[in-house]
Motif scaffolding. Structure first.
Motif, PDB file in Angstrom:
ATOM      1  N   ARG A  36       0.799  -0.998   0.120  1.00  0.00           N
ATOM      2  CA  ARG A  36      -0.259  -0.097   0.005  1.00  0.00           C
ATOM      3  C   ARG A  36       0.955   1.277  -0.048  1.00  0.00           C
ATOM      4  NH1 ARG A  36      -2.937  -1.048   4.308  1.00  0.00           N
ATOM      5  NH2 ARG A  36      -4.273  -2.454   3.177  1.00  0.00           N
ATOM      6  N   PHE A  37       0.405   2.181  -0.887  1.00  0.00           N
ATOM      7  CA  PHE A  37       1.485   3.391  -0.999  1.00  0.00           C
ATOM      8  C   PHE A  37       0.267   4.639  -0.719  1.00  0.00           C
ATOM      9  CE2 PHE A  37       3.345   0.448  -3.665  1.00  0.00           C
ATOM     10  CZ  PHE A  37       4.666   0.329  -3.258  1.00  0.00           C
ATOM     11  N   VAL A  38       0.611   5.499   0.195  1.00  0.00           N
ATOM     12  CA  VAL A  38      -0.312   6.740   0.424  1.00  0.00           C
ATOM     13  C   VAL A  38       0.569   8.006   0.294  1.00  0.00           C
ATOM     14  CG1 VAL A  38      -1.844   7.564   2.202  1.00  0.00           C
ATOM     15  CG2 VAL A  38      -1.640   4.988   1.810  1.00  0.00           C
ATOM     16  N   SER A  39      -0.177   8.817  -0.096  1.00  0.00           N
ATOM     17  CA  SER A  39       0.368  10.242  -0.098  1.00  0.00           C
ATOM     18  C   SER A  39      -0.847  11.583  -0.302  1.00  0.00           C
ATOM     19  CB  SER A  39       1.218  10.471  -1.773  1.00  0.00           C
ATOM     20  OG  SER A  39       1.918  11.613  -1.508  1.00  0.00           O
ATOM     21  N   THR A  40      -0.335  12.344   0.411  1.00  0.00           N
ATOM     22  CA  THR A  40      -1.544  13.354   0.311  1.00  0.00           C
ATOM     23  C   THR A  40      -1.085  14.634  -0.915  1.00  0.00           C
ATOM     24  OG1 THR A  40      -1.628  13.384   2.882  1.00  0.00           O
ATOM     25  CG2 THR A  40      -2.287  15.533   1.561  1.00  0.00           C
ATOM     26  N   VAL A  41      -2.011  14.806  -1.650  1.00  0.00           N
ATOM     27  CA  VAL A  41      -1.738  15.597  -2.993  1.00  0.00           C
ATOM     28  C   VAL A  41      -2.707  16.607  -2.869  1.00  0.00           C
ATOM     29  CG1 VAL A  41      -0.759  13.627  -4.375  1.00  0.00           C
ATOM     30  CG2 VAL A  41      -3.054  14.031  -4.415  1.00  0.00           C
ATOM     31  N   GLN A  42      -2.333  17.850  -3.492  1.00  0.00           N
ATOM     32  CA  GLN A  42      -2.976  19.271  -3.677  1.00  0.00           C
ATOM     33  C   GLN A  42      -4.073  18.999  -4.875  1.00  0.00           C
ATOM     34  OE1 GLN A  42      -3.013  20.982  -0.982  1.00  0.00           O
ATOM     35  NE2 GLN A  42      -1.196  19.445  -0.429  1.00  0.00           N
ATOM     36  N   SER A  43      -4.111  18.029  -5.632  1.00  0.00           N
ATOM     37  CA  SER A  43      -4.860  17.722  -6.589  1.00  0.00           C
ATOM     38  C   SER A  43      -5.638  16.557  -7.069  1.00  0.00           C
ATOM     39  CB  SER A  43      -4.057  18.138  -7.989  1.00  0.00           C
ATOM     40  OG  SER A  43      -4.684  17.585  -9.081  1.00  0.00           O
ATOM     41  N   ASP A  44      -6.758  16.399  -7.582  1.00  0.00           N
ATOM     42  CA  ASP A  44      -7.261  15.147  -7.629  1.00  0.00           C
ATOM     43  C   ASP A  44      -7.098  14.606  -9.071  1.00  0.00           C
ATOM     44  OD1 ASP A  44      -9.158  17.063  -8.989  1.00  0.00           O
ATOM     45  OD2 ASP A  44     -10.871  16.074  -8.299  1.00  0.00           O
ATOM     46  N   ALA A  45      -6.249  15.154  -9.816  1.00  0.00           N
ATOM     47  CA  ALA A  45      -5.951  14.845 -11.115  1.00  0.00           C
ATOM     48  C   ALA A  45      -4.694  13.917 -11.070  1.00  0.00           C
ATOM     49  CB  ALA A  45      -5.598  16.146 -11.903  1.00  0.00           C
ATOM     50  N   VAL A  46      -4.825  12.836 -10.774  1.00  0.00           N
ATOM     51  CA  VAL A  46      -3.877  11.843 -10.695  1.00  0.00           C
ATOM     52  C   VAL A  46      -3.756  11.012 -11.862  1.00  0.00           C
ATOM     53  CG1 VAL A  46      -3.186   9.822  -9.038  1.00  0.00           C
ATOM     54  CG2 VAL A  46      -4.264  11.818  -8.117  1.00  0.00           C
ATOM     55  N   VAL A  57      -8.728   8.003  -4.537  1.00  0.00           N
ATOM     56  CA  VAL A  57      -8.695   9.325  -4.063  1.00  0.00           C
ATOM     57  C   VAL A  57      -9.539   9.701  -3.393  1.00  0.00           C
ATOM     58  CG1 VAL A  57      -8.489  11.595  -4.782  1.00  0.00           C
ATOM     59  CG2 VAL A  57      -7.372   9.974  -6.331  1.00  0.00           C
ATOM     60  N   SER A  58      -9.223  10.378  -1.972  1.00  0.00           N
ATOM     61  CA  SER A  58     -10.394  10.735  -1.328  1.00  0.00           C
ATOM     62  C   SER A  58     -10.088  11.936  -0.482  1.00  0.00           C
ATOM     63  CB  SER A  58     -10.624   9.646  -0.092  1.00  0.00           C
ATOM     64  OG  SER A  58      -9.365   9.423   0.725  1.00  0.00           O
ATOM     65  N   SER A  59     -10.955  12.479   0.061  1.00  0.00           N
ATOM     66  CA  SER A  59     -10.674  14.033   0.702  1.00  0.00           C
ATOM     67  C   SER A  59     -11.930  14.342   1.378  1.00  0.00           C
ATOM     68  CB  SER A  59     -10.753  15.199  -0.437  1.00  0.00           C
ATOM     69  OG  SER A  59     -12.054  15.223  -1.125  1.00  0.00           O
ATOM     70  N   VAL A  60     -11.610  15.327   2.354  1.00  0.00           N
ATOM     71  CA  VAL A  60     -12.700  15.728   3.244  1.00  0.00           C
ATOM     72  C   VAL A  60     -13.492  16.852   2.786  1.00  0.00           C
ATOM     73  CG1 VAL A  60     -13.280  16.727   5.488  1.00  0.00           C
ATOM     74  CG2 VAL A  60     -11.103  14.945   5.332  1.00  0.00           C
ATOM     75  N   PRO A 115      -7.649  24.663   2.512  1.00  0.00           N
ATOM     76  CA  PRO A 115      -7.603  24.160   1.154  1.00  0.00           C
ATOM     77  C   PRO A 115      -7.813  22.497   0.866  1.00  0.00           C
ATOM     78  CG  PRO A 115      -5.302  24.458   1.784  1.00  0.00           C
ATOM     79  CD  PRO A 115      -6.136  24.838   3.036  1.00  0.00           C
ATOM     80  N   ALA A 116      -8.164  22.221  -0.182  1.00  0.00           N
ATOM     81  CA  ALA A 116      -8.300  20.747  -0.582  1.00  0.00           C
ATOM     82  C   ALA A 116      -7.324  19.905  -0.608  1.00  0.00           C
ATOM     83  CB  ALA A 116      -9.248  20.662  -1.660  1.00  0.00           C
ATOM     84  N   GLU A 117      -7.366  18.876   0.381  1.00  0.00           N
ATOM     85  CA  GLU A 117      -6.160  17.896   0.104  1.00  0.00           C
ATOM     86  C   GLU A 117      -6.671  16.629  -0.217  1.00  0.00           C
ATOM     87  OE1 GLU A 117      -2.542  19.472   2.826  1.00  0.00           O
ATOM     88  OE2 GLU A 117      -3.796  17.826   3.795  1.00  0.00           O
TER      89      GLU A 117
END
Length: 177
Positions: free
Chosen positions: A90-100, A123-126, A131-133
Motif C-alpha cells: 500500500r502506498f499513500v500520499s497527500t496531494v493538492q490535486s485530484d488529477a492523478v 483518491v479521497s478528501s474531506v 484548502p482541499a487536500e
C-alpha cells in the motif's frame, strides 16, 4: 515443542530485512508497525509502514496476512491444503490535486511487478476542507500466495518496493508542481 507457522517465519524474516533498511542501510524510516490477531475470524495481519528518507511525501506499507483456513491447514497438517500468506503493498500520499495520472501509475506498477499484482487506486478528501487536500492510495495485491519457499526472495522483493517508491515519488512530485 512449538513449531512456528509459515506466517510467523515470514513475518520475522521480512521484519528483519526491513529493519536493516532502516537501521543499517539508512534508506528508509519505519513509521509504524502493526501485528494483529483478529479473534472474530481467527486471522493474522502484520504490517510495516515506512518512508524513503529522501521522499517523506509517500508512505509505503507491506502487509502480510493469513487466514484461519491457512493456519488450521498448517497446524493440523490437513491433506490437500496448501497453507500460505497473502502479501499486499500500500502506498499513500497527500496531494493538492485530484488529477492523478492513474494510467501512468498503473503502467509503472505493472512494469516493475509484471502481471503479478492487482492494482487499486483511490483518491479521497474531506468535504468542505480548505484548502482541499486529497489522500491518494495505491494498493497492489499479489496473486501468488507465499510460504517459506519464498523467503530467499525477500531481499529482491524489497529492492522492487524501493524502486516502486522512487518511481511513484517522481510521479507524485510532478503532479504537486
Amino acid at each position: 515443542m512449538f513449531d512456528p507457522t509459515i506466517f510467523e517465519n515470514i513475518k520475522v524474516a521480512l521484519e528483519n530485512r526491513v529493519y536493516d533498511l532502516d537501521t543499517l542501510e539508512r534508506k528508509i524510516l519505519i513509521t509504524n508497525r502493526t501485528d494483529q490477531m483478529d479473534f472474530a475470524i481467527l486471522s493474522r495481519r502484520f504490517g510495516l509502514e515506512f518512508i524513503l528518507l529522501d521522499n517523506v511525501d509517500l508512505r509505503a506499507e507491506i502487509v502480510l496476512s493469513t487466514s484461519l483456513r491457512d493456519l488450521a491447514g498448517e497446524i493440523l497438517e490437513m491433506k490437500g491444503e496448501e497453507p500460505g500468506c497473502s502479501l499486499t503493498l500500500r502506498f499513500v500520499s497527500t496531494v493538492q490535486s485530484d488529477a492523478v495520472p492513474y494510467r501512468e501509475i498503473g503502467q509503472v506498477l505493472h512494469t516493475i511487478w509484471e502481471q503479478e499484482i492487482d492494482v487499486t487506486q483511490t483518491v479521497s478528501s474531506v468535504l468542505g476542507e480548505e484548502p482541499a487536500e486529497f489522500t491518494y492510495t495505491i494498493e497492489a495485491a499479489f496473486h501468488t500466495r507465499i510460504d517459506e519457499e519464498h523467503m530467499q526472495e525477500i531481499g529482491n522483493f524489497l529492492v522492487h518496493v524501493l524502486r516502486t517508491m522512487e518511481a511513484l515519488g517522481r510521479i507524485i512530485e510532478a503532479i504537486q508542481e
